[in-house]
Design a protein around this motif. Structure first.
Motif, PDB file in Angstrom:
ATOM      1  N   GLU A  12      13.374  15.894   7.555  1.00  0.00           N
ATOM      2  CA  GLU A  12      13.638  15.585   6.145  1.00  0.00           C
ATOM      3  C   GLU A  12      14.679  14.478   5.986  1.00  0.00           C
ATOM      4  OE1 GLU A  12      14.211  19.047   3.616  1.00  0.00           O
ATOM      5  OE2 GLU A  12      13.544  20.242   5.321  1.00  0.00           O
TER       6      GLU A  12
ATOM      7  N   THR B  36      15.175  12.130   4.038  1.00  0.00           N
ATOM      8  CA  THR B  36      15.628  11.652   2.727  1.00  0.00           C
ATOM      9  C   THR B  36      16.109  12.791   1.825  1.00  0.00           C
ATOM     10  OG1 THR B  36      13.395  11.798   1.797  1.00  0.00           O
ATOM     11  CG2 THR B  36      14.018   9.704   2.792  1.00  0.00           C
TER      12      THR B  36
ATOM     13  N   TYR C 290      16.887   8.691  -5.539  1.00  0.00           N
ATOM     14  CA  TYR C 290      15.503   8.188  -5.580  1.00  0.00           C
ATOM     15  C   TYR C 290      15.366   6.811  -4.931  1.00  0.00           C
ATOM     16  CZ  TYR C 290      11.022   6.853  -7.651  1.00  0.00           C
ATOM     17  OH  TYR C 290       9.741   6.424  -7.835  1.00  0.00           O
TER      18      TYR C 290
ATOM     19  N   GLN D  40      15.890   7.014  -1.185  1.00  0.00           N
ATOM     20  CA  GLN D  40      14.731   7.643  -0.534  1.00  0.00           C
ATOM     21  C   GLN D  40      13.672   6.585  -0.238  1.00  0.00           C
ATOM     22  OE1 GLN D  40      13.023  10.964  -2.663  1.00  0.00           O
ATOM     23  NE2 GLN D  40      15.011  11.903  -2.979  1.00  0.00           N
ATOM     24  N   LEU D  41      13.389   5.764  -1.241  1.00  0.00           N
ATOM     25  CA  LEU D  41      12.341   4.751  -1.062  1.00  0.00           C
ATOM     26  C   LEU D  41      12.761   3.691  -0.051  1.00  0.00           C
ATOM     27  CD1 LEU D  41      11.175   4.333  -4.761  1.00  0.00           C
ATOM     28  CD2 LEU D  41      10.107   5.679  -2.964  1.00  0.00           C
TER      29      LEU D  41
ATOM     30  N   LEU E 170      12.653   5.223   3.495  1.00  0.00           N
ATOM     31  CA  LEU E 170      11.272   5.411   3.965  1.00  0.00           C
ATOM     32  C   LEU E 170      10.598   4.071   4.243  1.00  0.00           C
ATOM     33  CD1 LEU E 170      10.307   8.468   1.798  1.00  0.00           C
ATOM     34  CD2 LEU E 170      10.272   8.374   4.294  1.00  0.00           C
ATOM     35  N   SER E 171      10.935   3.049   3.458  1.00  0.00           N
ATOM     36  CA  SER E 171      10.375   1.715   3.740  1.00  0.00           C
ATOM     37  C   SER E 171      10.854   1.217   5.099  1.00  0.00           C
ATOM     38  CB  SER E 171      10.787   0.711   2.664  1.00  0.00           C
ATOM     39  OG  SER E 171      10.312   1.126   1.427  1.00  0.00           O
TER      40      SER E 171
ATOM     41  N   THR F 117       8.691  16.315   5.511  1.00  0.00           N
ATOM     42  CA  THR F 117       9.053  16.040   4.127  1.00  0.00           C
ATOM     43  C   THR F 117       8.543  17.172   3.249  1.00  0.00           C
ATOM     44  OG1 THR F 117       8.729  14.572   2.229  1.00  0.00           O
ATOM     45  CG2 THR F 117       6.989  14.572   3.867  1.00  0.00           C
TER      46      THR F 117
ATOM     47  N   SER G 266       7.866  16.379   0.137  1.00  0.00           N
ATOM     48  CA  SER G 266       7.264  15.641  -0.968  1.00  0.00           C
ATOM     49  C   SER G 266       5.883  15.112  -0.594  1.00  0.00           C
ATOM     50  CB  SER G 266       8.177  14.465  -1.351  1.00  0.00           C
ATOM     51  OG  SER G 266       7.455  13.547  -2.128  1.00  0.00           O
TER      52      SER G 266
ATOM     53  N   ASP H 104       4.131  13.340  -2.427  1.00  0.00           N
ATOM     54  CA  ASP H 104       4.072  11.956  -2.919  1.00  0.00           C
ATOM     55  C   ASP H 104       4.627  10.983  -1.877  1.00  0.00           C
ATOM     56  OD1 ASP H 104       2.879  12.600  -5.298  1.00  0.00           O
ATOM     57  OD2 ASP H 104       4.780  12.929  -6.329  1.00  0.00           O
ATOM     58  N   GLN H 105       5.688  11.391  -1.183  1.00  0.00           N
ATOM     59  CA  GLN H 105       6.204  10.537  -0.096  1.00  0.00           C
ATOM     60  C   GLN H 105       5.147  10.367   0.980  1.00  0.00           C
ATOM     61  OE1 GLN H 105       9.835  11.977   1.598  1.00  0.00           O
ATOM     62  NE2 GLN H 105      11.092  11.255  -0.109  1.00  0.00           N
TER      63      GLN H 105
ATOM     64  N   PHE I   4       3.848   6.738   2.230  1.00  0.00           N
ATOM     65  CA  PHE I   4       4.340   6.160   3.482  1.00  0.00           C
ATOM     66  C   PHE I   4       3.616   6.621   4.750  1.00  0.00           C
ATOM     67  CE2 PHE I   4       7.903   5.896   0.518  1.00  0.00           C
ATOM     68  CZ  PHE I   4       8.191   4.539   0.620  1.00  0.00           C
TER      69      PHE I   4
END
Ligand code: ATP
Length: 260
Positions: free
Chosen positions: A164, A166, A171, A174-175, A178-179, A195, A197, A199-200, A204
């Motif tokens: 985990e 992030t 917010y 996190q992005l 992950l990028s 994760t 999420s 959505d993550q 990714f």
């Protein structure tokens, strides 16, 4: 570098946590492990890192039986990135990153030119050289996570296992984190991360491994694996999967949000 897990089962005493888990994460791939609290994600990671003595199944690190590797041989292949945390001592950012190179330090416990270079390079790679002399306790959560990733890069292992990564970040961070992780995968690292999420994972992951009851219930590409039925099964939440940008992106929308 690849990680292959074949029919792995693991029990804490008589309590079985993982059962017949099989998957492969290949070079350049970001694999997201999804599953509810307590399903066994951290246990799986500790098995991969050689920290738990599994008795059933096998784990191969780039084709080599992980059980036959000693701690230093494992550390040259796999690096672990924990959730951002505060250590008891206020080490400098540089010292924390240098600690990642200990698998390369052999007889005398003093970092040499190569270790110092690795630490410098990994700071540059993540754009945090300006933090070098700062105390780890005096930087933000997002910066700490970058430092932990830099420490893993300094370890010079090509498989990155992240629990985990992030979870404590805002917010934007996190992005951004992950990028960065996705870029590392594109450069040839093999990334296995957990994760909470979906959505993550949509944004990714190259592949998703969904665990339920200690077993793999789905494994494959995010668009194929993450369905409303899976989310209901894993988290007992009713969602609608929304397709965005002409089908290029997807996200989960909880139905409770629409119904209320
Ligand atoms: N050292 C231990 N001894 C006994 N049981 C443990 C131990 N560590 C974890 N467990 C149990 O094993 C199960 C799996 O735990 P694990 O930490 O692997 O789950 P997880 O999927 O990482 O959870 P989370 O999403 O909450 O971090 C849980 O039921 C947990 O209580």
């Amino acid at each position: 570098m690849s990680v292959t897990v074949n029919d792995l089962s693991f029990s804490y005493k008589e309590r079985r946590v993982l059962a017949d888990v099989s998957f492969t994460a290949r070079t350049g791939e970001l694999l997201a492990v999804l599953g509810p609290n307590g399903v066994g994600k951290s246990t799986l990671f500790q098995c991969i890192l050689g920290l738990l003595p599994y008795t059933e199944g096998e784990i191969l690190l780039d084709g080599l039986d992980a059980k036959k590797l000693d701690i230093k041989e494992t550390a040259r292949r796999v690096a672990y990135i924990p959730q951002s945390h505060a250590p008891a001592f206020n080490f400098s950012v540089f010292d924390i990153i240098l600690m990642g190179t200990s698998a390369q330090i052999s007889d005398v416990n003093v970092p040499k030119k190569r270790q110092l270079e690795l630490a410098e390079q990994s700071m540059e790679r993540l754009g945090i050289t300006h933090l070098k002399e700062r105390g780890y306790l005096q930087i933000s959560g997002g910066e700490r996570q970058l430092v932990l990733i830099a420490r893993a890069l300094a370890q010079d292992a090509r498989i990155l296992v992240m629990d985990e990564p992030t979870s404590n970040l805002d917010y934007g961070n996190q992005l951004r984190i992950l990028s960065q992780i996705k870029l590392l995968a594109r450069e040839g690292y093999t990334v296995v991360l957990s994760t909470h999420s979906p959505d993550q994972a949509f944004m990714f992951a190259d592949r998703v491994l969904a665990l339920q009851g200690g077993r793999v219930v789905r494994h494959g590409r995010p668009f194929e694996v993450i369905t409303d039925a899976l989310i209901k099964d894993l988290y007992n939440v009713e969602v609608e999967i929304q397709s965005l940008y002409g089908g290029k992106a997807r996200m989960c929308l909880p139905k409770s949000v629409i119904d209320t």
